[in-house]
Structure formats: structure tokens, C-alpha cells
Design a protein around this motif. Structure first.
Motif, PDB file in Angstrom:
ATOM      1  N   THR A   1      -7.957  -7.548  -3.676  1.00 25.87           N
ATOM      2  CA  THR A   1      -8.954  -6.529  -3.335  1.00 25.87           C
ATOM      3  C   THR A   1     -10.139  -7.090  -2.563  1.00 25.87           C
ATOM      4  N   THR A   2     -10.128  -8.402  -2.261  1.00 22.00           N
ATOM      5  CA  THR A   2     -11.301  -8.960  -1.579  1.00 22.00           C
ATOM      6  C   THR A   2     -11.347  -8.583  -0.107  1.00 22.00           C
ATOM      7  N   GLY A   3     -10.305  -7.935   0.387  1.00 15.21           N
ATOM      8  CA  GLY A   3     -10.324  -7.518   1.775  1.00 15.21           C
ATOM      9  C   GLY A   3      -9.736  -8.553   2.715  1.00 15.21           C
ATOM     10  N   MET A   4      -8.550  -9.036   2.391  1.00 18.19           N
ATOM     11  CA  MET A   4      -7.876  -9.973   3.295  1.00 18.19           C
ATOM     12  C   MET A   4      -7.107  -9.181   4.343  1.00 18.19           C
ATOM     13  N   PRO A   5      -6.832  -9.811   5.489  1.00 19.94           N
ATOM     14  CA  PRO A   5      -6.001  -9.125   6.480  1.00 19.94           C
ATOM     15  C   PRO A   5      -4.591  -8.883   5.936  1.00 19.94           C
TER      16      PRO A   5
END
Lengths: 190, 381, 531
Positions: free
Chosen positions: C311-315
Motif C-alpha cells: 500500500t505504500t504506492g509502488m509502481p
């Protein structure tokens, strides 16, 4: 007896290798920091844009076949006594087109201050294609007392921008770094 | 104007809430299928993976069970001696592999769809801070913060807990239905995580970076969510409430909200000239303090030693008045003290500072008026 | 344990003279059995302490509302519970078992580095004293979770973070020393004829675990150092304001943290691979595939760390890579479970306490493994992440996995350690109480997590109330059931029980069963000959 000595020698060999491994892994932990930065730079992993001015490419073809919306958001860090906003919420542009957007910052205090803006782009991949030729975020911004500064940001989108991206957001956070910078007064006077 | 919108909003909330009230006390054991196509797909994928796991478990456990029942010494069993069989070992390496591919394919398809935030029609910046959410409608002049509405008395058991205990906020996020809404999620201080189970959205709010996610709500209604990343002691006390309205209703709401906020700002200017009495300031200040400040500095101003500064009898609230105004207005970088300039009006700021300087035996006698705040912000100091 | 020692090897006569008694014996001991005993009692003590912190958590969560403690103290409890259970209970217990059993299993007279062995144990209590004492500082101890995500652990933490970092350093050093010792012992001190592929699985799994420790504990040391300098010395590794990235912290932490998860489960695999064949009276099925599976799990563990951070916003490409890698781990893990089940198949089983715990391990660890697969599927992990579903998952692998295997090991080897048989009736009572209560405790967590309750919440909405009450009851039952274990073990330590023969289990295999029970203070001074 010789057995025992042999054993100790063997042990010393293994221990040396293992201790070397421990040291290397400790160093590797720290090496991961620049490696991560480099990796992000290459892949847009965390959405940071590069902090150096991009070259304008002569004869860059403007891709008029599609338009992309670029949104701007700003935030002032806690403790920073100014207001900071983009002149416009969003613009629509073609990839390859050079555009300028102004950001306005008002220093409310009677003191000279030093500010630093940090960009973040979403989606992260888009940060690879957002090239700034001029940006207030490249360097620390001196703000004189009560000054209202208009800070330009000129950029273009690489025509190689994936066609799946039609909208991207550029966000800035403005930090007050007055206390970190010692010679504020002189810089501001310049 | 103000009252009308608010009461309308509450009426709507109450009406929409009726079925939810019943549902909320039901014992829920599974993930909600949610109210968007995406959340439904996520739910279906969850059920698919779950059933595959159940089948595997039943298979493995039944072999074990048969073995435990039949192959025991008390049955007079003599142990077999086999201990290797390359063929069977290869088979049970390959079969799980195939099962995994069967899960990975739908998972990949769903993920690609979930991560595609493009072509959105409305962008909202969601900013987490200790311990509230701040919403900014990028396409409109509307932004506000959303704080837990459950009173402390309920949390500490002095009042019975209401239906939506810890699941209610003062100002919910209002969204249109049948619209692709894009959330740009970030934080002011520590990492938070914006999660609405009904939308199947969970994204971390990282300070200094933005993240995005999207939803397309099908049904009007009230949807509730949580902060999902440990963000300090108020972690459990910063819920999310979303009210979804038909696009036309949303348009009406957002415009009335724009007008209301503009009117408030105008009124603010008028109020600058007005002097409030000490009692008025203290009354208003007390309410603001309890809703905005007491989570950290405690209702009695004692703070938490080593974590949140004490205000009663020492420090900021009995020290230099300007420094006190400064920290309340601008916050303090790298700490939980936020810049209340963005969330409170000048008269509210004035009231809460007055309250802090005179409550709990501080008795500095200082009165701070809205004009003082205005002058401070204008840089008179 | 003070039995007559057969002094038949002059080379080792040196440390046979004058064994100190009383406190000095334990403080200065370099004997692997003494150090093993110290480790095991220490870890049991920490298990009870960490468990009592868990009970404080469960007491507060019994009902909605804040009743007993404040949220800030609640966060300290969750943090300390995690740190103590991971670094104070599970890891030292495995090191204790390694100390006791590895030399005996491979026919070595002692660990290779006995003095370092003493150090690696004795710095541990001080590490935990430092950490626990931080709770009495103003503002209390660490309250940022055992994962200490920045910037909650840097700019936003209290000054006690310095103590947290310091004690983490000491624990890391202790683990690294222990790992070096295990590797040197296993590599250099095997008895003649004990080839690598003849070693018991426990030796294999510990060898691989030790390499994991060497690889990742220094990274943890690096991360905590960065937290320290970020907080106190103005660096900004993890602060966006200074050009850092808070998500980088998570990458570094989980680069340590995921292999750490396997550090806590691989030795269990070794234990279970010893116990099931012993009670099925049938050799372990697929020994070599077990070895390869363990090695490939260890290898893969370096490629999956970011599944803790979906959920950290990786591609998208990164999400897909880590999802596939995570799913892949299920294959070697499945192989292990199939091998155990096949070992039981057509055996001649009896169900003494160690076997009961081992069977419970296989079943419940499988449940934990399957929920792990669910968590590895990125799109649905968006819903599971940071909820009680995750708590349920990792408690199934850590409590009914790692802890159950440690208890199985204790019952299995206690006759060798103490020379008396444990009380089988009490042992079975302990097992059944634990089994029932642990499931009352952790199984409903799956549901409360799916229904939407986030983890690390000191208070919750009313819809989660019923399940939380059940969970709390289960927690107390499980906690108090462990007192039975304490009674069983104390009885054995006091030599109350039937004298144990050298090999109390009919089907047990291995060199440890060739020495008398209790094992003499020095064993295998002359290396045994392995065929």
C-alpha cells in the motif's frame, strides 16, 4: 594436539569470512540508500523528479495528437510562516510543448527567510517524463521580509510519455529551512 | 444558509443511515463486497483465493486425518520403510505451481485495473495529519478537515456509546456517484493510511510524497473507513466518513459549500473589528480546545510528559504571547503540533489561545482578539 | 547435570577441571549445555513477559472504549510485545535449542567458540533491561510498533528511542555471534563420516538460518543506526524535508524483516522433521528435497520483502514482481508440508506430547501459510493490509508455528536434558488447553480483520465488539495454559519423574540418543564414528 590446532585454524578461516560478511552486509545496508535513490531516478519509483534542469531539445516534436492535464498542488510545511500556492490549478498541454506555471509565495513575517520546495509526481512513472528546464525547487529560495515572490517553473512533458497517462499531478511542499542556513541575511540581501 | 445546508445534510445522513444502523450491529465475518465495480472484483478475487485455499487445506488435512486414524501403533500397524519417490515429489512441486498461476492471472488483471487512475473526473487531495484528515477538492474552492465526532465521554465510558461509535466525523467527505474520483493521498507528519473498505482502497499517506488511488461509487450512501497505518496515539481516532450523492446533488452541495466558505471568509473580515468579551472567548476557546487540542495536551492541560508539552502552569501558555500565537498559527516543524491557521478561523484561534492562557489556573489575564491574530499573520510582529 | 565425566581425551582435559558452582557456574560457563539451558529459561521468561503485555492489550480490547490504559501506553504495549516475542522469546529459544542439540547431533564436543557463546548469551539480558527500563523514562518507551516506521520513530518519537536503538544493536550482536558460532560448529566440527547430507534436518535448517542471520542482522543494525542519526544527529535518510524518503525505511527494514520471518520458522522445520519420523517410526520422507526446499525458501526470502508494503504506492511492475515472488514461496513450503504428511502416511504412530504439538504445528502452520498466500495477492492485500487478518496470519505461523515447535522440542528432548521423563498427563493437558485456547484466540482474528478492524487500535467501533471479547477470553486461556508448561518443565528440572533411558522414544534417530540421559556435562570428547 595437531588435530586441535588444525581445528582452530579451520575455525579462524571460517570466522574471518563470516566477519567479513557481517561488515559487508552492514555496509550494504548503507549502500542501499544511494542505490535506492538511483533506482528511483531510473524508474520513477517514488515519484521524485530530478533536481537538475533538463536541456531543452531543439526541434522537439510537439505531439498535438493528444493532450495531457497537469494538476498542481502545494502545501506549506508546519512552522513555515508563509502562504504558497500555484497560480493555476491545472493546465492542459501537449507532450513536447514547453509551458510555464508560476507559484506564488507570500512571506508574512518581518524576517528574511529561506525556503526549499520539494516536488512529488503521481503517478510515479510520469516523473520520468516531466522535465523541468527551470524551477524554483532546484535551489533554496530566499524570501525577504513581507516579500511576495512569484516563482516560475518551466517544464515540458517528454513526447515518449506513455499514452496511457492523460493526467498527472505535480505536488510541492515548501519547507522553512531558515534555521539550517546560517547566512540568510546576506543571501537575501543579494 | 449555513444552518440550512447543515440540517439538510444531517437529514440526508439520517435517512441514508437507517439501513446501515441495522447492518452495523450485525456480526460481520467477511470482507464487504463494496459498492464499486473494482471493490466487487477485489471481493471476487478474495473469495476465489479463499476457496482454493480451503480446497488445499481440506485435501492436506484429510490425508493427515486418515493417516492419524489408520496408521497408528495401537492399531497394530507396522511402519512402512519408503522414504523417497522422485516422481511424486516432482508432481507436488508442479501442481502447486499451476494452482498459483491460476491465482496470479486474475490477480494481475485486477491489479492492472486497480492501478489505472487515468481518466478521472474529479481529483481530491487527501492529507493525513495527527489525527485528522484534510480534504481538498482540487477542482473547486472547497477544502476542510474532518475530525472524530465521538465525544471523549463516550470513549471513557461516562456516556453510553452511540450507534456509530468512533465511526463518525464532524465533516464527512462528500463524493458524487458514477464518477471516477481520484484521490491524491499525502501526509503532513507521520505515515497514515487512507482506507475505505467499501471502495477497496487503502493507500499510505507518506509525508512529502503523493500517492494515488481511485473509486467509482455506484450507490449513494454513507461509507466509513479508518486510518490503517500506526500514526501515534490517536491512530484509532481518525475515522473516515464518505457521503456519496447523485452527481446533481453533489454539484448543488459543492456549490453551496463554496458559497458558504466564501461567506465565512467574508464574515471573518467583519469579525476582525469586533472585540469579544472574556467569557465569550473562554467559552468558544474551551470548545475548540476540547475538539482540537485535548487529544495531545489533555483536557486538563497536563500534556503527556516527554511526548506532548504541558500547558497548565508552565511553558508556552504562560510564556511570551507572540510565541504562543506563532506556534498555534504556524505549528512546529517535525512535531505533532500542526499549523491551525489552515483549519481554524481567526476568532477561533484567538479564543483557543485566550482559553489556554487563562484556564487551569494559568490566569495570565491575557485576552487575544481576532484582530491580534490578523495582525500577527500580517507580520506586525 | 553434574554427572561424572569420562576424561578420556587429554586435548580437552583443560576445561574439565574445577567446574565452578552456584552463580559463577552460570556467569562464566562456556559449556554448550549450560548456555543452552540459560537461553531456554531466558526465552521462557521473556515469553511470559511478552505474553503478559499481550494480556494487557487483550484486557483493554475486551470491550470498546478506553477502560484500563491510555492509547499511548497501549502503543508501548504492542511495541514491546512484538520486540520481546521476536527478539527475546522465539530467537533465543532457537539459539538455546541449537546450543543444546547441535553439538550432540553432529558428534562435536562443544560449540566451536565457547567463550563467544557465553558472551552472546549474557549481553541479551542487558539489552532487554535497557529496553524495558526505557518504559520508565518521561514519555515512556518505544510506542511506534516493533516495525518502528520512520518518521514516527524519528522526529515524532520520544527520547527513549536512543535506548531502543542501543538495545537493538546489542540484540543484533548477540544474534550475529550466535550465528557465527553455529556456522563454524556445523561446518568444522562434524564427527568423521557425518557428511552434509547425513546431518539431521535440525542442523541443516539452523545452518541456513545462521546464514540468513549473518546476511540481515547487519542490515537491521544499519537501519536502527540511521533512525538514531535521523533523530539525534540531523541526518535525513528518512525525512522528505532533507531529501530522504520515509518509504526507504520500510524497504530497508523489510529487507531485514522478511528473512527474519524465516529465521523464526526454519529451525521449526528442523524440529518437526525430527519429531514426526520419531513418532511415526518411519524415516523422514524426501530428506534431500527438504534440504533444497529450505535453501530455496531462504533464497527467495530476499526477493519478497516489499509484500509488506503493497500500500505504500509502488509502481505496478514492482507490485507484480513482489506478488509473483511471494506466491512462489508457497511451492517449497508446500513441499515441506507434503513431505511431513507423507512421513506420517503408513507409519506406526503414537501420540505423545511432542508428536501432538508437531501435528498441531503442521495443521495450524498450514492454515497460516494459506492465509499467507491470500495476503500475497496484491489487489486483495489492499483490503487485508494492516488489519487483524494480518495479525491472525502471523500469529498462526509464529505462535502455532514457531512457539508450538519449540514446545514440541522441549517435550521431545527434555528427557535427554534432565534425565527424567516429563509428566505425560500434564503434558497432554498442556497441549489440549493450548490447542483449544490458541484457536479461540487467533481464529476469530481472521473474521474481525476481514470485517475491517485495523491492527494496533486501542479502541474500536461497536461492530467488532463480540469477536474481540471472544479473542480476549482465548488470550487469557492461552496465557494461563502456559503455566502448566512451566510446572512440567520445573518438575523435570527438579528431577521429579521417571528416570529416562538413553533413548526414550522408540523411533527416534540421531547421535543425541546414543549418550546417556541426562547427557553428561561433556559429550563426544572422542568423536563418534558415523557410518
Amino acid at each position: 594436539m595437531t588435530n586441535r590446532q588444525q581445528q582452530n585454524q579451520d575455525n579462524a578461516g571460517v570466522i574471518t569470512k563470516l566477519l567479513a560478511a557481517v561488515v559487508i552486509m552492514f555496509a550494504f545496508g548503507f549502500a542501499l540508500v544511494p542505490l535506492y535513490e538511483k533506482f528511483c531516478e531510473l524508474t520513477g519509483f517514488n515519484g521524485r523528479t530530478e533536481n537538475i534542469a533538463a536541456m531543452t531539445i531543439d526541434g522537439m516534436v510537439v505531439d498535438t495528437s493528444r493532450t495531457v492535464t497537469v494538476e498542481f498542488t502545494t502545501r506549506t510545511d508546519r512552522g513555515a510562516p508563509w502562504s504558497f500556492r500555484p497560480e493555476t490549478r491545472s493546465i492542459t498541454m501537449h507532450p513536447g510543448e514547453l509551458k510555464q506555471v508560476n507559484f506564488i509565495v507570500e512571506n508574512h513575517t518581518n524576517q528574511n527567510r529561506m525556503a526549499q520546495a520539494l516536488p512529488s509526481v503521481s503517478p510515479g512513472e510520469a516523473s520520468l517524463y516531466l522535465n523541468k528546464t527551470e524551477c524554483f525547487c532546484f535551489e533554496q529560495q530566499p524570501l525577504a521580509a513581507k516579500e511576495t515572490a512569484v516563482m516560475p517553473m518551466r517544464f515540458y512533458l517528454d513526447p515518449d510519455l506513455p499514452t496511457s497517462i492523460h493526467r498527472l499531478t505535480l505536488s510541492y511542499v515548501m519547507f522553512d529551512i531558515t534555521n539550517q542556513v546560517k547566512d540568510v541575511a546576506t543571501t537575501a540581501a543579494r | 444558509m449555513k444552518i440550512k445546508t447543515k440540517s439538510l445534510l444531517w437529514a440526508l445522513a439520517a435517512a441514508l443511515n437507517a439501513p446501515n444502523v441495522l447492518a452495523s450491529n450485525e456480526l460481520r465475518l467477511n470482507m464487504p463486497p463494496g459498492i464499486s465495480d473494482m471493490s466487487q472484483k477485489v471481493y471476487d478475487l478474495h473469495m476465489l483465493v479463499f476457496y482454493i485455499c480451503v480446497v488445499i487445506a481440506v485435501g492436506v488435512f484429510s490425508v493427515m486425518l486418515v493417516s492419524i486414524i489408520r496408521h497408528r501403533k495401537s492399531n497394530g500397524r507396522k511402519p512402512a520403510t519408503f522414504h523417497e519417490n522422485i516422481k511424486i515429489e516432482i508432481i507436488w512441486t508442479i501442481i502447486p505451481f499451476i494452482i498459483l498461476i491460476a491465482m496470479a492471472v486474475p490477480a494481475t488483471i485486477t491489479l492492472l485495473e486497480l492501478d489505472n487512475t487515468d481518466d478521472s473526473e474529479l481529483s481530491i487531495v487527501v492529507t493525513g495529519s495527527q489525527w485528522r484528515w484534510h480534504y481538498n477538492y482540487l477542482d473547486y474552492d472547497v477544502q476542510f478537515q474532518s475530525i472524530l465526532a465521538t465525544p471523549n465521554e463516550q470513549i471513557y465510558g461516562r456516556l453510553p456509546k452511540s450507534e456509530n461509535y468512533l465511526h463518525e466525523v464532524d465533516r464527512p467527505l462528500v463524493l458524487p456517484t458514477n464518477t471516477k474520483v481520484r484521490f491524491l493521498i499525502t501526509s503532513e507528519d507521520v505515515i497514515h493510511s487512507w482506507w475505505v473498505p467499501e471502495f477497496a482502497i487503502k493507500r499510505d499517506a507518506n509525508p512529502g510524497y503523493i500517492n494515488e488511488s481511485w473509486t467509482n461509487i455506484k450507490e449513494p450512501g454513507i461509507y466509513r473507513g479508518f486510518c490503517a497505518e500506526l500514526c501515534g496515539q490517536g491512530h484509532a481516532f481518525m475515522p473516515i466518513v464518505v457521503i456519496a450523492k447523485e452527481p446533481a446533488d453533489f454539484e448543488a452541495w459543492v456549490h453551496s459549500e463554496e458559497q458558504r466558505l466564501a461567506a465565512e471568509a467574508e464574515q471573518e473580515q467583519k469579525l476582525l473589528a469586533m472585540e469579544m468579551s472574556k467569557d465569550e472567548l473562554m467559552d468558544l476557546g474551551r470548545n475548540i480546545y476540547l475538539s482540537q487540542c485535548a487529544a495531545c495536551h489533555q483536557p486538563n492541560g497536563q500534556g503527556i510528559p516527554g511526548v506532548f508539552p504541558k500547558l497548565a502552569g508552565e511553558g508556552m501558555a504562560v510564556g511570551d504571547k507572540t510565541a504562543h500565537i506563532n506556534i498555534v498559527v504556524n505549528g512546529s516543524s517535525g512535531t505533532a503540533m500542526q499549523a491551525f491557521r489552515s483549519s481554524l478561523s481567526m476568532s477561533e484561534l484567538a479564543a483557543v489561545i485566550t482559553y489556554e492562557r487563562n484556564a487551569w489556573g494559568n490566569n495570565t489575564g491575557d485576552l487575544v482578539q481576532a484582530a491580534d491574530i490578523f495582525n500577527f499573520i500580517q507580520g506586525e510582529e | 547435570m553434574s554427572t561424572v565425566v569420562a576424561e578420556n581425551n587429554d586435548a580437552h582435559a583443560g576445561h574439565h577441571h574445577s567446574k565452578p558452582t552456584g552463580i559463577k557456574r552460570w556467569l562464566f560457563t562456556t559449556n554448550h549445555k549450560d548456555i543452552g539451558t540459560l537461553y531456554l529459561w531466558f526465552s521462557f521468561f521473556m515469553f511470559m513477559l511478552g505474553g503478559s503485555f499481550a494480556l494487557v492489550i487483550r484486557m483493554e480490547l475486551f470491550q470498546p472504549g478506553m477502560q484500563i490504559i491510555e492509547p499511548h501506553f497501549f502503543n508501548q504495549m504492542t511495541t514491546m510485545h512484538g520486540v520481546i516475542m521476536v527478539f527475546g522469546a522465539v530467537m533465543p529459544a532457537f539459539v538455546g535449542l541449537a546450543n543444546w542439540m547441535l553439538p550432540m547431533m553432529i558428534g562435536a564436543p562443544d560449540m566451536a567458540l565457547p567463550r563467544m557463546n557465553n558472551w552472546s548469551f549474557w549481553i541479551l539480558p542487558f539489552a532487554f533491561l535497557i529496553m524495558l527500563s526505557s518504559m520508565f523514562m518521561p514519555g515512556g518507551g518505544p510506542a511506534f510498533g516493533w516495525t518502528f516506521y520512520a518518521p514516527l520513530s524519528t522526529s515524532y518519537s520520544t527520547d527513549s528511542t536512543a535506548l531502543f536503538v542501543f538495545s537493538m544493536h546489542i540484540m543484533g550482536m548477540s544474534s550475529i555471534m550466535g550465528a557465527i558460532n553455529v556456522i563454524v560448529t556445523v561446518v568444522n566440527m562434524r564427527a568423521p563420516g557425518m557428511g552434509f547430507m547425513k546431518m539431521p534436518m535440525f542442523a541443516w535448517t539452523w545452518l541456513i538460518t545462521a546464514f540468513l542471520l549473518i546476511a540481515v542482522m547487519p542490515v537491521l543494525a544499519g537501519v536502527v543506526t540511521m533512525v538514531l542519526t535521523d533523530k539525534f544527529f540531523g541526518t535525513s535518510f528518512f525525512s522528505a524535508a532533507g531529501g530522504g524518503d520515509p518509504v526507504l525505511f520500510q524497504h530497508l527494514f523489510w529487507f531485514f524483516g522478511h528473512p527474519e520471518v524465516y529465521i523464526m520458522i526454519l529451525p521449526s522445520f528442523g524440529i518437526i522433521s525430527a519429531i514426526i519420523p520419531a513418532f511415526a517410526r518411519k524415516p523422514l520422507f524426501g530428506y534431500s528435497s527438504m534440504v533444497y526446499a529450505t535453501a530455496s525458501i531462504a533464497g527467495l526470502s530476499f526477493l519478497v520483502w516489499a509484500h509488506h508494503m503493497f500500500t505504500t504506492g509502488m509502481p505496478t511492475f514492482a507490485l507484480l514482481f513482489f506478488m509473483y515472488m511471494t506466491m512462489l514461496i508457497a511451492v517449497p513450503t508446500g513441499v515441506k508440508i507434503f513431505n511431513w504428511v507423507t512421513t506420517m502416511w503408513r507409519g506406526s504412530m503414537t501420540f505423545e506430547t511432542p508428536m501432538l504439538f508437531a501435528i498441531a504445528f503442521v495443521v495450524l502452520f498450514t492454515i497460516g501459510g494459506l492465509s499467507g498466500i491470500m495476503l500475497g495477492v496484491t489487489p486483495v492485500d489492499y483490503q487485508y493490509h494492516d488489519t487483524y487478518f494480518v495479525i491472525a496470519h502471523f500469529h498462526y505461523v509464529l505462535v502455532t508455528g514457531a512457539v508450538f515447535s519449540i514446545m514440541a522440542a522441549a517435550y521431545y528432548w527434555i528427557p535427554k536434558w534432565s534425565g527424567v521423563m516429563y509428566d505425560e498427563k500434564l503434558g497432554k493437558l498442556h497441549f489440549w488447553c493450548s490447542l483449544v485456547s490458541v484457536n479461540i484466540l487467533f481464529f476469530p482474528m481472521h473474521f474481525v480483520g476481514l470485517a475491517g478492524m485495523p491492527r494496533r487500535y486501542p479502541d474500536y467501533a461497536l461492530q467488532f465488539a463480540d469477536l474481540n471479547a471472544i479473542i480476549s477470553v482465548g488470550g487469557f486461556l492461552f496465557g494461563f495454559s502456559q503455566l502448566i508448561f512451566l510446572v512440567v518443565m520445573v518438575k523435570c528440572a527438579m528431577k521429579k519423574g521417571e528416570p529416562a533411558p538413553a533413548k526414550p522414544w522408540e523411533g527416534a534417530e540421531g547421535l543425541e540418543w546414543t549418550v546417556p540421559s541426562p547427557a553428561p556435562y561433556h559429550t563426544f570428547d572422542t568423536p563418534p564414528e558415523v557410518k
